[in-house]
Design a protein around this motif. Structure first.
Motif, mmCIF file in Angstrom:
data_model
loop_
_atom_site.group_PDB
_atom_site.id
_atom_site.type_symbol
_atom_site.label_atom_id
_atom_site.label_comp_id
_atom_site.label_asym_id
_atom_site.label_seq_id
_atom_site.Cartn_x
_atom_site.Cartn_y
_atom_site.Cartn_z
ATOM 1 N N SER A 1 0.807 -1.221 0.000
ATOM 2 C CA SER A 1 0.000 0.000 0.000
ATOM 3 C C SER A 1 0.844 1.277 0.000
ATOM 4 O O SER A 1 0.307 2.374 -0.086
ATOM 5 C CB SER A 1 -0.929 0.014 1.215
ATOM 6 O OG SER A 1 -0.166 0.137 2.419
ATOM 7 N N ASN A 2 2.161 1.135 0.125
ATOM 8 C CA ASN A 2 3.091 2.253 0.258
ATOM 9 C C ASN A 2 2.695 3.149 1.434
ATOM 10 O O ASN A 2 2.691 4.376 1.335
ATOM 11 C CB ASN A 2 3.213 3.068 -1.026
ATOM 12 C CG ASN A 2 4.468 3.934 -1.026
ATOM 13 O OD1 ASN A 2 5.494 3.547 -0.473
ATOM 14 N ND2 ASN A 2 4.383 5.107 -1.628
ATOM 15 N N ARG A 3 2.367 2.482 2.537
ATOM 16 C CA ARG A 3 2.025 3.206 3.758
ATOM 17 C C ARG A 3 3.048 2.943 4.849
ATOM 18 O O ARG A 3 3.665 1.887 4.903
ATOM 19 C CB ARG A 3 0.636 2.807 4.249
ATOM 20 C CG ARG A 3 -0.446 3.340 3.362
ATOM 21 C CD ARG A 3 -1.809 3.125 3.932
ATOM 22 N NE ARG A 3 -2.806 3.669 3.022
ATOM 23 C CZ ARG A 3 -4.085 3.394 3.092
ATOM 24 N NH1 ARG A 3 -4.551 2.580 4.030
ATOM 25 N NH2 ARG A 3 -4.932 3.932 2.231
ATOM 26 N N ASP B 1 0.920 8.161 4.059
ATOM 27 C CA ASP B 1 1.289 7.867 2.685
ATOM 28 C C ASP B 1 2.810 8.038 2.631
ATOM 29 O O ASP B 1 3.333 9.133 2.846
ATOM 30 C CB ASP B 1 0.595 8.842 1.739
ATOM 31 C CG ASP B 1 0.883 8.571 0.283
ATOM 32 O OD1 ASP B 1 1.996 8.081 -0.047
ATOM 33 O OD2 ASP B 1 0.013 8.864 -0.548
ATOM 34 N N ALA C 1 4.821 8.183 0.264
ATOM 35 C CA ALA C 1 5.313 9.034 -0.816
ATOM 36 C C ALA C 1 5.404 10.499 -0.420
ATOM 37 O O ALA C 1 6.314 11.216 -0.833
ATOM 38 C CB ALA C 1 4.421 8.888 -2.047
ATOM 39 N N ASN C 2 4.457 10.956 0.433
ATOM 40 C CA ASN C 2 4.421 12.384 0.737
ATOM 41 C C ASN C 2 4.265 12.719 2.228
ATOM 42 O O ASN C 2 4.235 13.881 2.592
ATOM 43 C CB ASN C 2 3.307 13.069 -0.054
ATOM 44 C CG ASN C 2 1.940 12.474 0.219
ATOM 45 O OD1 ASN C 2 1.701 11.857 1.254
ATOM 46 N ND2 ASN C 2 1.034 12.652 -0.737
ATOM 47 N N GLU D 1 1.675 12.434 4.051
ATOM 48 C CA GLU D 1 0.324 12.874 4.421
ATOM 49 C C GLU D 1 -0.383 11.768 5.202
ATOM 50 O O GLU D 1 -0.310 10.586 4.833
ATOM 51 C CB GLU D 1 -0.483 13.217 3.168
ATOM 52 C CG GLU D 1 0.005 14.455 2.458
ATOM 53 C CD GLU D 1 -0.103 15.713 3.315
ATOM 54 O OE1 GLU D 1 -1.138 15.900 3.971
ATOM 55 O OE2 GLU D 1 0.858 16.510 3.302
ATOM 56 N N VAL E 1 -3.062 9.186 6.299
ATOM 57 C CA VAL E 1 -4.166 8.449 5.695
ATOM 58 C C VAL E 1 -5.243 8.268 6.752
ATOM 59 O O VAL E 1 -6.427 8.430 6.494
ATOM 60 C CB VAL E 1 -3.693 7.078 5.151
ATOM 61 C CG1 VAL E 1 -4.848 6.268 4.603
ATOM 62 C CG2 VAL E 1 -2.612 7.283 4.092
#
Length: 184
Positions: A151-153, A172, A174-175, A177, A179
């Protein structure tokens, strides 16, 4: 064999595929030992105690944090330095210290996730320690963030224990942020 450091050891050793042992000590040194006889292959002196475990990556690099507010990247084989990342100081974050006490995690793409006692968790590029994002919590994070590659979490908690302020987070990766978050 046995090996004595100049002070206590508060973290688990990491053992490489060839049996090499990597461990930090409260004597401010990070040691790399042979598994056959406990001989020191190399060591790195830092400015404060080391009480988190190291991370070995698939490129032969080693990452470890110190109470001096620095995260170190070095060649696992000989200790050649790659980079040193310095956490934001307490004067910026409002924390009392900027200690890398939690273990460093690595994502599927090689990004590093490093919690610090300055209330920030950093996402860093492993090649040059450039900051991808910072995530702020209400207290220190002393543990290893869990990475779910599918999930890229990133999942993590911190020490803040007063409801209704969240202390468990899914980010997240990637950034940075959120979830979701929860209160325990």
């Amino acid at each position: 064999w046995s090996f004595t450091t100049g002070n206590g050891i508060f973290s688990s050793p990491v053992i490489g595929g060839d049996g090499t042992i990597y461990i930090g000590s409260a004597d401010r040194s990070f040691f790399v030992l042979t598994d056959a006889d406990g001989r020191v292959l190399w060591k790195r002196l830092t400015g404060e105690i080391i009480d988190s475990s190291a991370l070995l990556d698939d490129r032969g690099l080693l990452y470890f944090g110190s109470g001096d507010g620095n995260l170190y990247a070095q060649a696992a084989s000989d200790g050649a330095p790659l980079w040193t990342f310095t956490a934001d100081p307490p004067s910026v974050t409002g924390a009392l210290i900027n200690w890398f006490e939690g273990n460093v995690a690595i994502g599927a793409n090689g990004d590093l996730y490093a919690p610090n006692d300055n209330f920030l968790t950093y996402a860093l590029r492993r090649d040059d320690a450039s900051v991808l994002w910072r995530f702020r919590t209400s207290d220190q994070t002393w543990s290893l963030p869990a990475v779910d590659v599918a999930s890229n979490r990133l999942f993590m908690g911190n020490n803040f224990q007063i409801a209704p302020v969240p202390n468990i987070f899914a980010l997240d990766a990637a950034n940075g942020e959120p979830v979701w978050n929860a209160v325990t």
